[in-house]
Scaffold this motif. Structure first.
Motif, PDB file in Angstrom:
ATOM      1  N   LYS A 125       0.845  -1.212   0.000  1.00  0.00           N
ATOM      2  CA  LYS A 125       0.000   0.000   0.000  1.00  0.00           C
ATOM      3  C   LYS A 125       0.877   1.257   0.000  1.00  0.00           C
ATOM      4  CE  LYS A 125      -2.804   2.692   3.194  1.00  0.00           C
ATOM      5  NZ  LYS A 125      -1.704   3.621   3.491  1.00  0.00           N
ATOM      6  N   GLN A 126       1.890   1.265   0.866  1.00  0.00           N
ATOM      7  CA  GLN A 126       2.754   2.443   0.952  1.00  0.00           C
ATOM      8  C   GLN A 126       3.562   2.650  -0.321  1.00  0.00           C
ATOM      9  OE1 GLN A 126       4.902   1.473   4.517  1.00  0.00           O
ATOM     10  NE2 GLN A 126       3.310   2.283   5.872  1.00  0.00           N
ATOM     11  N   ASN A 127       4.020   1.554  -0.899  1.00  0.00           N
ATOM     12  CA  ASN A 127       4.746   1.632  -2.173  1.00  0.00           C
ATOM     13  C   ASN A 127       3.875   2.211  -3.276  1.00  0.00           C
ATOM     14  OD1 ASN A 127       7.601   0.349  -2.894  1.00  0.00           O
ATOM     15  ND2 ASN A 127       6.875  -0.550  -0.987  1.00  0.00           N
ATOM     16  N   LEU A 146      -0.894  16.554  -2.285  1.00  0.00           N
ATOM     17  CA  LEU A 146      -0.522  17.070  -0.959  1.00  0.00           C
ATOM     18  C   LEU A 146      -1.192  16.348   0.216  1.00  0.00           C
ATOM     19  CD1 LEU A 146      -0.214  20.866  -1.795  1.00  0.00           C
ATOM     20  CD2 LEU A 146       1.618  19.369  -1.004  1.00  0.00           C
ATOM     21  N   PRO A 147      -2.548  16.132   0.196  1.00  0.00           N
ATOM     22  CA  PRO A 147      -3.151  15.399   1.328  1.00  0.00           C
ATOM     23  C   PRO A 147      -2.674  13.951   1.431  1.00  0.00           C
ATOM     24  CG  PRO A 147      -4.793  15.862  -0.375  1.00  0.00           C
ATOM     25  CD  PRO A 147      -3.574  16.619  -0.731  1.00  0.00           C
ATOM     26  N   LEU A 148      -2.399  13.329   0.280  1.00  0.00           N
ATOM     27  CA  LEU A 148      -1.899  11.950   0.281  1.00  0.00           C
ATOM     28  C   LEU A 148      -0.497  11.905   0.897  1.00  0.00           C
ATOM     29  CD1 LEU A 148      -2.375   9.017  -0.477  1.00  0.00           C
ATOM     30  CD2 LEU A 148      -1.558   9.522  -2.783  1.00  0.00           C
ATOM     31  N   ILE A 149       0.330  12.893   0.584  1.00  0.00           N
ATOM     32  CA  ILE A 149       1.676  12.988   1.167  1.00  0.00           C
ATOM     33  C   ILE A 149       1.579  13.101   2.682  1.00  0.00           C
ATOM     34  CG2 ILE A 149       3.677  14.528   1.423  1.00  0.00           C
ATOM     35  CD1 ILE A 149       3.354  15.189  -1.593  1.00  0.00           C
ATOM     36  N   GLU A 150       0.680  13.977   3.138  1.00  0.00           N
ATOM     37  CA  GLU A 150       0.518  14.222   4.581  1.00  0.00           C
ATOM     38  C   GLU A 150       0.132  12.950   5.338  1.00  0.00           C
ATOM     39  OE1 GLU A 150      -1.998  17.238   7.512  1.00  0.00           O
ATOM     40  OE2 GLU A 150      -1.999  17.572   5.353  1.00  0.00           O
ATOM     41  N   LEU A 156       4.424   6.519   7.808  1.00  0.00           N
ATOM     42  CA  LEU A 156       5.831   6.143   7.650  1.00  0.00           C
ATOM     43  C   LEU A 156       6.670   6.519   8.870  1.00  0.00           C
ATOM     44  CD1 LEU A 156       6.311   7.170   3.917  1.00  0.00           C
ATOM     45  CD2 LEU A 156       6.241   4.850   4.808  1.00  0.00           C
ATOM     46  N   LYS A 157       6.342   7.646   9.491  1.00  0.00           N
ATOM     47  CA  LYS A 157       7.095   8.072  10.684  1.00  0.00           C
ATOM     48  C   LYS A 157       6.857   7.116  11.856  1.00  0.00           C
ATOM     49  CE  LYS A 157       7.396  12.921   9.372  1.00  0.00           C
ATOM     50  NZ  LYS A 157       6.785  14.260   9.459  1.00  0.00           N
ATOM     51  N   LYS A 158       5.658   6.545  11.925  1.00  0.00           N
ATOM     52  CA  LYS A 158       5.362   5.563  12.979  1.00  0.00           C
ATOM     53  C   LYS A 158       6.143   4.275  12.739  1.00  0.00           C
ATOM     54  CE  LYS A 158       0.659   7.200  13.904  1.00  0.00           C
ATOM     55  NZ  LYS A 158      -0.787   6.911  13.687  1.00  0.00           N
ATOM     56  N   LEU A 159       6.222   3.871  11.463  1.00  0.00           N
ATOM     57  CA  LEU A 159       6.909   2.621  11.117  1.00  0.00           C
ATOM     58  C   LEU A 159       8.419   2.808  10.996  1.00  0.00           C
ATOM     59  CD1 LEU A 159       4.421   1.366   8.397  1.00  0.00           C
ATOM     60  CD2 LEU A 159       4.664   0.447  10.697  1.00  0.00           C
ATOM     61  N   ASP A 160       8.834   4.083  10.845  1.00  0.00           N
ATOM     62  CA  ASP A 160      10.263   4.416  10.725  1.00  0.00           C
ATOM     63  C   ASP A 160      10.919   3.720   9.528  1.00  0.00           C
ATOM     64  OD1 ASP A 160      12.320   6.019  11.681  1.00  0.00           O
ATOM     65  OD2 ASP A 160      13.272   4.346  12.721  1.00  0.00           O
ATOM     66  N   ASP A 161      10.204   3.706   8.394  1.00  0.00           N
ATOM     67  CA  ASP A 161      10.765   3.149   7.154  1.00  0.00           C
ATOM     68  C   ASP A 161      11.518   4.264   6.423  1.00  0.00           C
ATOM     69  OD1 ASP A 161      11.265   2.137   4.588  1.00  0.00           O
ATOM     70  OD2 ASP A 161       9.489   0.866   4.638  1.00  0.00           O
ATOM     71  N   LYS A 162      12.824   4.338   6.652  1.00  0.00           N
ATOM     72  CA  LYS A 162      13.625   5.464   6.172  1.00  0.00           C
ATOM     73  C   LYS A 162      13.693   5.565   4.647  1.00  0.00           C
ATOM     74  CE  LYS A 162      15.077   6.858  10.289  1.00  0.00           C
ATOM     75  NZ  LYS A 162      14.597   8.117  10.875  1.00  0.00           N
ATOM     76  N   MET A 163      13.710   4.408   3.976  1.00  0.00           N
ATOM     77  CA  MET A 163      13.843   4.425   2.514  1.00  0.00           C
ATOM     78  C   MET A 163      12.627   5.087   1.858  1.00  0.00           C
ATOM     79  SD  MET A 163      15.771   3.769  -0.026  1.00  0.00           S
ATOM     80  CE  MET A 163      16.975   2.561   0.495  1.00  0.00           C
ATOM     81  N   ILE A 164      11.432   4.579   2.193  1.00  0.00           N
ATOM     82  CA  ILE A 164      10.225   5.162   1.600  1.00  0.00           C
ATOM     83  C   ILE A 164      10.033   6.586   2.111  1.00  0.00           C
ATOM     84  CG2 ILE A 164       7.735   4.914   1.263  1.00  0.00           C
ATOM     85  CD1 ILE A 164       7.982   1.971   1.542  1.00  0.00           C
ATOM     86  N   LEU A 165      10.426   6.828   3.369  1.00  0.00           N
ATOM     87  CA  LEU A 165      10.313   8.165   3.952  1.00  0.00           C
ATOM     88  C   LEU A 165      11.140   9.167   3.138  1.00  0.00           C
ATOM     89  CD1 LEU A 165       8.896   9.430   6.418  1.00  0.00           C
ATOM     90  CD2 LEU A 165      11.021   9.138   7.683  1.00  0.00           C
ATOM     91  N   THR A 166      12.333   8.749   2.727  1.00  0.00           N
ATOM     92  CA  THR A 166      13.190   9.612   1.897  1.00  0.00           C
ATOM     93  C   THR A 166      12.500   9.938   0.571  1.00  0.00           C
ATOM     94  OG1 THR A 166      15.179   8.607   2.850  1.00  0.00           O
ATOM     95  CG2 THR A 166      15.456   9.802   0.784  1.00  0.00           C
ATOM     96  N   SER A 191      14.399  17.152   5.330  1.00  0.00           N
ATOM     97  CA  SER A 191      13.883  15.921   5.957  1.00  0.00           C
ATOM     98  C   SER A 191      14.291  14.693   5.152  1.00  0.00           C
ATOM     99  CB  SER A 191      12.361  15.991   6.072  1.00  0.00           C
ATOM    100  OG  SER A 191      11.966  17.066   6.891  1.00  0.00           O
ATOM    101  N   ALA A 192      14.236  14.817   3.827  1.00  0.00           N
ATOM    102  CA  ALA A 192      14.626  13.701   2.955  1.00  0.00           C
ATOM    103  C   ALA A 192      16.104  13.362   3.145  1.00  0.00           C
ATOM    104  CB  ALA A 192      14.349  14.054   1.492  1.00  0.00           C
ATOM    105  N   ARG A 193      16.941  14.384   3.218  1.00  0.00           N
ATOM    106  CA  ARG A 193      18.381  14.169   3.399  1.00  0.00           C
ATOM    107  C   ARG A 193      18.680  13.554   4.769  1.00  0.00           C
ATOM    108  NH1 ARG A 193      21.972  15.685  -0.011  1.00  0.00           N
ATOM    109  NH2 ARG A 193      21.532  17.084  -1.742  1.00  0.00           N
ATOM    110  N   THR A 194      17.960  14.022   5.778  1.00  0.00           N
ATOM    111  CA  THR A 194      18.150  13.482   7.132  1.00  0.00           C
ATOM    112  C   THR A 194      17.821  11.990   7.167  1.00  0.00           C
ATOM    113  OG1 THR A 194      17.554  15.638   8.068  1.00  0.00           O
ATOM    114  CG2 THR A 194      17.473  13.746   9.558  1.00  0.00           C
ATOM    115  N   ALA A 195      16.687  11.629   6.539  1.00  0.00           N
ATOM    116  CA  ALA A 195      16.289  10.210   6.484  1.00  0.00           C
ATOM    117  C   ALA A 195      17.294   9.395   5.677  1.00  0.00           C
ATOM    118  CB  ALA A 195      14.895  10.084   5.875  1.00  0.00           C
ATOM    119  N   ALA A 196      17.783   9.962   4.571  1.00  0.00           N
ATOM    120  CA  ALA A 196      18.724   9.252   3.695  1.00  0.00           C
ATOM    121  C   ALA A 196      20.078   9.023   4.376  1.00  0.00           C
ATOM    122  CB  ALA A 196      18.928  10.036   2.402  1.00  0.00           C
ATOM    123  N   ASN A 197      20.472   9.959   5.262  1.00  0.00           N
ATOM    124  CA  ASN A 197      21.776   9.844   5.935  1.00  0.00           C
ATOM    125  C   ASN A 197      21.840   8.689   6.926  1.00  0.00           C
ATOM    126  OD1 ASN A 197      22.903  11.987   4.571  1.00  0.00           O
ATOM    127  ND2 ASN A 197      22.366  13.500   6.125  1.00  0.00           N
TER     128      ASN A 197
END
Length: 420
Positions: A125-127, A146-150, A156-166, A191-197
């Motif tokens: 679903k997230q993919n 925009l609402p879908l992103i939100e 994603l923040k709850k699941l902490d999936d950094k790849m998809i979060l990036t 935020s994307a760079r922070t997750a990617a790092n």
């Protein structure tokens, strides 16, 4: 007893030009339920489904491809969840090869995301929702994105999936940039760079992050920094043989043009990357660079007409070239009116080879912006240019003197109070 038909048989029929027979064989393979849990059969059906999708893509049959994706859900329920995610994404990506199928692709992606949600396949679903946001962005449907992103970011923040979060933060940055919300675009990229790092970031994704960073620095007119990011992007895409490498090269050339570094433009055009990705994109930027170097509005407009697809259809290139054209027009107008105290607007328009109305509007804007001092005498069709007014500092000096006198009086008043 005849042996069951295989994907190889379907491929042979398609290569022989008999697409209908190939399609029939593939559908027979997919409909076979004789060994529902047999690994070999499931693998063959997976290959059949992918090949059927490719056939519909090659024949530009978007409706049939959409139906194939919908009807395959029963089969997908029988295979591993990780394989399902990859297979669905592969099938949906096939729509990109069919002209005019964008809306069908969006609809199919939405349907499959809903199916994955009902089946509690959260990763899938997230993919799919990430893919849907990307499709909305390409279709310029920012209000839907925009609402879908939100909502997706909260999950994603709850699941902490950094790849998809990036990926989602990068898309968020792109959508906000497209809607001119630059502060949010920068925050999302950070935020994307922070997750990617905090993870291993694939080279292609890193190149996309660098590309977006370059775009945002260019918006701030920091073309030197933007150039360095675009250079990193080009190297990243080139190593991966990614089709977006020429775009990074085009943006690099744009930065050098905006910095008025024509020698650097020529050096890049003669370099290894420009040779590797030679084509209309490089030729377009070369024409713009030459026009800018010559300060020729006519050559600039000619380049925009000749390379319309390469220059005007890219919103980032279009916006920066629009600003460059405006600057070029302003420089030409200042050069022409410099010797005059009064000059006909028609003469100025003739010199810059632009319509009188456009020149009149530009001169009016320049007067309001105090680029030069003058008035437009529209009755006579003339521009009256004034000398630069000398700034009279008497008023400021008087105010400063009065301020000091006031301070002295206040000081004397306080001393007098102490004495009494």
């Amino acid at each position: 007893m005849t042996s069951p038909q295989t994907v190889a048989d379907a491929n042979a029929a398609i290569q022989a030009g008999n697409n209908a027979e190939g399609e029939r064989i593939l559908k027979v393979i997919l409909a076979d339920q004789s060994k529902p849990n047999d690994e070999a059969q499931l693998k063959e059906q997976e290959s059949a489904l992918t090949r059927l999708g490719e056939l519909y893509r090659d024949t530009h049959n978007a409706e049939a491809l959409a139906e194939a994706v919908r009807s395959s859900r029963t089969f997908m329920s029988a295979i591993a969840k990780a394989k399902t995610a990859k297979l669905v994404r592969t099938l949906i990506d096939l729509f990109s090869g069919i002209p005019g199928s964008q809306q069908i692709q969006i609809q199919v992606t939405k349907e499959n995301a809903e199916w994955a949600k009902n089946e509690k396949r959260i990763f899938l679903k997230q993919n799919l929702e990430t893919k849907l946001i990307a499709l909305y962005f390409e279709a310029k449907s920012y209000r839907e994105a925009l609402p879908l992103i939100e909502s997706l970011l909260k999950e994603l923040k709850k699941l902490d999936d950094k790849m998809i979060l990036t990926e989602v933060h990068l898309l968020e940055s792109k959508v906000n940039h497209a809607t001119k919300n630059f502060p949010k675009a920068k925050a999302a990229l950070t935020s994307a760079r922070t997750a990617a790092n905090s993870i291993y970031c694939p080279p292609t994704l890193q190149a996309q992050l660098d590309l977006q960073a370059g775009v945002l620095h260019a918006e701030d007119k920091d073309y030197a920094t933007a150039y360095s990011y675009f250079f990193e992007t080009l190297e990243g895409f080139a190593l991966q043989e990614d089709a977006r490498a020429p775009l990074a090269l085009k943006y690099m050339l744009l930065c050098k043009i905006m910095l008025n570094l024509s020698d650097d433009v020529n050096a890049i055009i003669g370099g290894k990357y420009a040779t590797k990705y030679a084509g209309r994109d490089v030729e377009a930027m070369k024409a713009v660079a030459k026009a800018h170097e010559d300060r020729s509005l006519e050559a600039f407009e000619s380049a925009l007409k000749t390379y319309k697809d390469e220059l005007s259809n890219d919103p980032i290139i279009r916006n920066h070239l629009s600003a460059l054209y405006d600057t070029l027009l302003e420089q030409n107008l200042l050069r022409i009116i410099e010797p005059y105290s009064r000059v006909e607007i028609a003469h100025v328009a003739k010199e810059v080879k632009q319509p009188v109305r456009e020149v009149e509007l530009k001169l009016s804007q320049m007067i309001l912006d105090k680029v030069f001092h003058g008035i437009l005498d529209q009755g006579a069709g003339c521009l009256v240019v004034y000398d630069e007014p000398q700034e009279d500092k008497t008023y400021e000096v008087t105010l400063e003197t009065l301020k000091h006198v006031g301070n002295v009086i206040d000081s004397l008043y306080k001393k007098a109070n102490k004495l009494s």
